[in-house]
Design a protein around this motif. Structure first.
Motif, PDB file in Angstrom:
ATOM      1  N   ARG A   1       0.802  -0.984  -0.186  1.00  0.00           N
ATOM      2  CA  ARG A   1       0.147  -0.335  -0.022  1.00  0.00           C
ATOM      3  C   ARG A   1       1.194   1.351  -0.107  1.00  0.00           C
ATOM      4  O   ARG A   1       2.159   1.492   0.461  1.00  0.00           O
ATOM      5  N   LEU A   2      -0.212   2.206  -0.877  1.00  0.00           N
ATOM      6  CA  LEU A   2       1.330   3.217  -0.784  1.00  0.00           C
ATOM      7  C   LEU A   2       0.210   4.401  -0.473  1.00  0.00           C
ATOM      8  O   LEU A   2      -0.764   5.064  -0.975  1.00  0.00           O
ATOM      9  N   THR A   3       0.771   5.497  -0.159  1.00  0.00           N
ATOM     10  CA  THR A   3      -0.213   6.298   0.221  1.00  0.00           C
ATOM     11  C   THR A   3       0.371   7.977   0.187  1.00  0.00           C
ATOM     12  O   THR A   3       1.135   8.423   0.232  1.00  0.00           O
ATOM     13  N   VAL A   4      -0.297   9.084  -0.847  1.00  0.00           N
ATOM     14  CA  VAL A   4       0.381  10.293  -0.785  1.00  0.00           C
ATOM     15  C   VAL A   4       0.032  11.376   0.621  1.00  0.00           C
ATOM     16  O   VAL A   4      -0.839  11.464   0.509  1.00  0.00           O
ATOM     17  N   LYS A   5       1.193  11.303   1.026  1.00  0.00           N
ATOM     18  CA  LYS A   5       0.458  12.372   2.124  1.00  0.00           C
ATOM     19  C   LYS A   5       0.522  13.847   1.842  1.00  0.00           C
ATOM     20  O   LYS A   5      -0.611  14.698   2.447  1.00  0.00           O
ATOM     21  N   LYS A   6       0.884  13.915   1.121  1.00  0.00           N
ATOM     22  CA  LYS A   6       1.531  15.364   0.608  1.00  0.00           C
ATOM     23  C   LYS A   6       2.320  15.765  -0.569  1.00  0.00           C
ATOM     24  O   LYS A   6       2.964  14.936  -0.389  1.00  0.00           O
TER      25      LYS A   6
ATOM     26  N   GLY B   1      -3.499  12.697   0.628  1.00  0.00           N
ATOM     27  CA  GLY B   1      -4.774  11.648   0.692  1.00  0.00           C
ATOM     28  C   GLY B   1      -5.386  10.195  -0.588  1.00  0.00           C
ATOM     29  O   GLY B   1      -5.541   9.192   0.308  1.00  0.00           O
ATOM     30  N   LYS B   2      -4.391  10.320  -1.410  1.00  0.00           N
ATOM     31  CA  LYS B   2      -5.278   9.410  -1.900  1.00  0.00           C
ATOM     32  C   LYS B   2      -3.932   8.375  -1.873  1.00  0.00           C
ATOM     33  O   LYS B   2      -2.935   8.032  -1.511  1.00  0.00           O
ATOM     34  N   THR B   3      -4.607   6.741  -1.804  1.00  0.00           N
ATOM     35  CA  THR B   3      -3.682   6.052  -1.897  1.00  0.00           C
ATOM     36  C   THR B   3      -3.693   4.087  -2.664  1.00  0.00           C
ATOM     37  O   THR B   3      -5.356   4.151  -3.612  1.00  0.00           O
TER      38      THR B   3
ATOM     39  N   PRO C   1      -6.208   1.649  -7.073  1.00  0.00           N
ATOM     40  CA  PRO C   1      -6.881   2.703  -6.634  1.00  0.00           C
ATOM     41  C   PRO C   1      -7.829   1.694  -4.983  1.00  0.00           C
ATOM     42  O   PRO C   1      -8.159   0.445  -5.368  1.00  0.00           O
ATOM     43  N   LEU C   2      -7.005   2.629  -3.296  1.00  0.00           N
ATOM     44  CA  LEU C   2      -8.231   1.105  -2.673  1.00  0.00           C
ATOM     45  C   LEU C   2      -8.388   2.983  -1.516  1.00  0.00           C
ATOM     46  O   LEU C   2      -8.072   3.761  -1.835  1.00  0.00           O
ATOM     47  N   LYS C   3      -9.551   2.590  -0.949  1.00  0.00           N
ATOM     48  CA  LYS C   3      -9.577   3.133   0.248  1.00  0.00           C
ATOM     49  C   LYS C   3      -9.790   2.600   1.513  1.00  0.00           C
ATOM     50  O   LYS C   3      -9.846   1.251   0.973  1.00  0.00           O
ATOM     51  N   LYS C   4     -10.306   3.306   2.312  1.00  0.00           N
ATOM     52  CA  LYS C   4     -10.491   2.337   3.470  1.00  0.00           C
ATOM     53  C   LYS C   4     -12.546   1.452   3.230  1.00  0.00           C
ATOM     54  O   LYS C   4     -13.215   2.188   3.199  1.00  0.00           O
ATOM     55  N   CYS C   5     -11.972   0.216   4.789  1.00  0.00           N
ATOM     56  CA  CYS C   5     -12.546  -0.293   4.617  1.00  0.00           C
ATOM     57  C   CYS C   5     -14.109   1.043   5.548  1.00  0.00           C
ATOM     58  O   CYS C   5     -13.579   1.143   6.274  1.00  0.00           O
ATOM     59  N   GLY C   6     -15.573   0.570   4.402  1.00  0.00           N
ATOM     60  CA  GLY C   6     -16.565   1.253   5.709  1.00  0.00           C
ATOM     61  C   GLY C   6     -16.890   0.193   6.241  1.00  0.00           C
ATOM     62  O   GLY C   6     -18.434   0.719   7.159  1.00  0.00           O
TER      63      GLY C   6
END
Length: 145
Positions: free
Chosen positions: A78-83, A94-96, A113-118
């Protein structure tokens, strides 16, 4: 090398520091990054900093994020763009993305692309691994529920 990285910076090239060891002096990260960036003219520097799997930012915390033009965090697959300070069309902040590393670590594959599990909180639902995200806390955006 474990210090004086600024002495090796090529001002107009891509410079990679893998990795910057802080020891127990995390408060000094800002000063070290400023010294490394100072010789840059048209080049760039990529600085890898170790990150605790249970923390959002790398060693040195917000000092590294504050001084970076691009701050990425990488966790298992998993890679996330923090800034990202400068971007053209689509704001990546904020995208992962999920990925697989294959061929003995030489290729990134299945980038998506990923999103947090709801359904769960950090991969746990009712005290067990979430069945939707398999305990990761993340689901692929391409999956439809």
């Amino acid at each position: 090398r474990h210090k004086d990285f600024q002495d090796l910076i090529r001002p107009n090239d891509l410079n990679i520091i893998d990795w910057l060891a802080m020891g127990d002096k995390f408060y000094g990260l800002g000063e070290i990054i400023e010294k490394i960036k100072k010789p840059l003219v048209h080049g760039a520097v990529f600085i890898a900093i170790q990150k605790d799997v249970n923390k959002e930012l790398g060693m040195g915390g917000q000092w590294g994020e504050h001084l970076a033009s691009l701050y990425l965090t990488i966790d298992f697959e998993r890679l996330t763009v923090k800034k990202a300070k400068k971007w053209s069309n689509d704001n990546p902040n904020g995208k992962t993305w999920g990925f697989k590393i294959e061929d003995r670590g030489t290729h990134f594959n299945d980038i998506h692309p990923l999103k947090k599990c709801g359904v769960c909180y950090q991969g746990k639902a009712k005290g067990r691994d979430c069945v939707i995200c398999s305990g990761t806390g993340w689901v692929s955006v391409r999956e439809v529920f």
